[in-house]
Write an enzyme that holds these catalytic residues in place. Structure first.
Site, PDB file in Angstrom:
ATOM      1  N   LEU A   1     -44.996 137.725  28.694  1.00  0.00           N
ATOM      2  CA  LEU A   1     -43.736 138.371  29.062  1.00  0.00           C
ATOM      3  C   LEU A   1     -44.073 139.763  29.591  1.00  0.00           C
ATOM      4  O   LEU A   1     -45.003 140.409  29.107  1.00  0.00           O
ATOM      5  CB  LEU A   1     -42.808 138.501  27.844  1.00  0.00           C
ATOM      6  CG  LEU A   1     -42.303 137.206  27.192  1.00  0.00           C
ATOM      7  CD1 LEU A   1     -41.490 137.541  25.943  1.00  0.00           C
ATOM      8  CD2 LEU A   1     -41.483 136.382  28.160  1.00  0.00           C
ATOM      9  N   ASP A   2     -43.302 140.240  30.564  1.00  0.00           N
ATOM     10  CA  ASP A   2     -43.507 141.585  31.077  1.00  0.00           C
ATOM     11  C   ASP A   2     -43.297 142.612  29.971  1.00  0.00           C
ATOM     12  O   ASP A   2     -42.589 142.359  28.991  1.00  0.00           O
ATOM     13  CB  ASP A   2     -42.533 141.882  32.223  1.00  0.00           C
ATOM     14  CG  ASP A   2     -42.888 141.140  33.495  1.00  0.00           C
ATOM     15  OD1 ASP A   2     -44.018 140.626  33.579  1.00  0.00           O
ATOM     16  OD2 ASP A   2     -42.025 141.072  34.390  1.00  0.00           O
ATOM     17  N   ARG A   3     -43.883 143.764  30.158  1.00  0.00           N
ATOM     18  CA  ARG A   3     -43.803 144.834  29.162  1.00  0.00           C
ATOM     19  C   ARG A   3     -42.363 145.157  28.779  1.00  0.00           C
ATOM     20  O   ARG A   3     -42.031 145.344  27.612  1.00  0.00           O
ATOM     21  CB  ARG A   3     -44.497 146.085  29.710  1.00  0.00           C
ATOM     22  CG  ARG A   3     -44.493 147.276  28.771  1.00  0.00           C
ATOM     23  CD  ARG A   3     -45.337 148.393  29.352  1.00  0.00           C
ATOM     24  NE  ARG A   3     -45.482 149.502  28.419  1.00  0.00           N
ATOM     25  CZ  ARG A   3     -46.432 150.417  28.501  1.00  0.00           C
ATOM     26  NH1 ARG A   3     -47.317 150.352  29.480  1.00  0.00           N
ATOM     27  NH2 ARG A   3     -46.510 151.391  27.623  1.00  0.00           N
ATOM     28  N   ASP A   4     -41.464 145.225  29.764  1.00  0.00           N
ATOM     29  CA  ASP A   4     -40.087 145.610  29.490  1.00  0.00           C
ATOM     30  C   ASP A   4     -39.163 144.427  29.226  1.00  0.00           C
ATOM     31  O   ASP A   4     -37.947 144.600  29.117  1.00  0.00           O
ATOM     32  CB  ASP A   4     -39.533 146.432  30.656  1.00  0.00           C
ATOM     33  CG  ASP A   4     -40.140 147.822  30.713  1.00  0.00           C
ATOM     34  OD1 ASP A   4     -40.430 148.377  29.637  1.00  0.00           O
ATOM     35  OD2 ASP A   4     -40.342 148.347  31.818  1.00  0.00           O
ATOM     36  N   THR A   5     -39.733 143.229  29.122  1.00  0.00           N
ATOM     37  CA  THR A   5     -38.937 142.033  28.858  1.00  0.00           C
ATOM     38  C   THR A   5     -38.946 141.726  27.371  1.00  0.00           C
ATOM     39  O   THR A   5     -40.000 141.709  26.746  1.00  0.00           O
ATOM     40  CB  THR A   5     -39.477 140.827  29.638  1.00  0.00           C
ATOM     41  OG1 THR A   5     -39.416 141.093  31.035  1.00  0.00           O
ATOM     42  CG2 THR A   5     -38.669 139.576  29.341  1.00  0.00           C
TER      43      THR A   5
END
Length: 327
Positions: A143-147
């Site tokens: 998952l992306d860092r901000d997800t």
């Protein structure tokens, strides 16, 4: 320019199922793709004494022959023991666990893997999630860092292989919720927009591209609810897995950037009339097949910043069902 001698490195258990080219770029970021391909073609790189291709999937414990490399950063060291405070914080994120899998409720801002300037990440702290097992858990997706949302880990080699096949194939269809600025028209549809990575002064980003080598990217979308034309709650289903695909498709194809995503939406992603400066994508966990039998039903609660935005916009926040395994 000096170069390191021929060496051999052991693949860590946590690196199981990593592509050989990605493994090299992770350990030797100074190595260009062209140089790597040449080393593979000429047999300078070998896995357990045999020639290999860039797409070869590695297994924990395999021996990789490393030919002389150009000067650059030192190779990554094996993960250090996890700080007790960090270990306890990571364990509190566990929302489901059995002998084969662990599911985490990943918070916003926590990187899944390391990279430039990233000292602390989930991949580097997985020893804290052994729970008495001799095996270190393995990542099977990212998952992306901000997800925010459910991050699934495998506890055994067999589970890792089975889940990796499921995520690479069509057994798992990922679905995301996102709050976007504006309301798409039509209210549901299919986005087919090719993407390419582009460097720049502010770092690498993904952009729409009609170049021959651009990667095809397809996303299904549906408006679940909307606050007139100010904002909309979207359900997004990526049929391909390109970097930042949903963020670019919302901003460039729909003209409705994800709320708080200034990287791709610019000032439009931070309207005064809608709260939120933190990106608002949230994956709804798919029902992946259990590595042995049955199906996993996993769901993470909306993060605090999305709960606040749902309430502000008047959206009915859905209840979070219990995480369980169904036969």
């Amino acid at each position: 320019m000096s170069a390191m001698p021929v060496t051999t490195r052991t693949v860590w258990a946590s690196e199981r199922d990593t592509r050989l080219d990605r493994w090299f770029h992770r350990h030797f970021p100074q190595l260009t793709q062209g140089a790597l391909q040449k080393m593979l073609r000429t047999g300078q790189i070998r896995v357990d004494g045999k020639r290999a291709e860039s797409s070869t999937r590695l297994l924990g414990g395999q021996q990789v022959r490393i030919p002389p490399m150009p000067e650059g950063p030192a190779p990554r060291a094996e993960p250090k023991p996890v700080d007790a405070h960090d270990a306890a914080a990571l364990q509190r994120l566990v929302i489901y666990r059995d002998d084969s899998v662990i599911a985490l409720d990943k918070p916003q801002g926590m990187p899944v893997q390391g990279g430039p300037g990233i000292a602390k990440h989930i991949d580097g702290m997985l020893d804290a999630l052994r729970f008495g097992s001799e095996e270190r858990p393995r990542l099977v997706h990212r998952l992306d860092r901000d997800t925010t949302g459910v991050l699934l880990l495998a506890r055994t080699p067999a589970a890792a292989a089975a889940l990796a096949r499921a995520f690479r194939g069509r057994d798992v269809r990922k679905t995301y919720w996102a709050i976007v600025v504006g309301r798409p028209h039509p209210l549901e549809g299919r986005i087919d927009m090719a993407l390419a990575k582009q460097g720049g002064a502010q770092g690498e980003r993904t952009v729409p591209s009609d170049a021959r080598d651009a990667a095809r990217a397809v996303t299904l979308y549906r408006v679940v609810d909307s606050a007139q034309k100010r904002a909309a709650w979207l359900e997004l289903t990526p049929l391909t897995g390109r970097t930042h695909q949903l963020r670019v498709h919302c901003a460039a194809a729909l003209g409705c950037p994800i709320l708080g995503d200034g990287k791709y939406g610019g000032a439009a992603a931070h309207p005064d009339r809608v709260r939120g400066r933190t990106p608002h994508p949230h994956p709804r966990a798919p029902p992946p097949p259990h590595p042995h039998r049955g199906t996993l039903e996993l769901a993470a609660a909306l993060p605090p910043h999305m709960k606040e935005t749902f309430a502000f916009l008047g959206f009915d926040r859905p209840r979070t069902p219990p995480c369980r395994r169904r036969a």
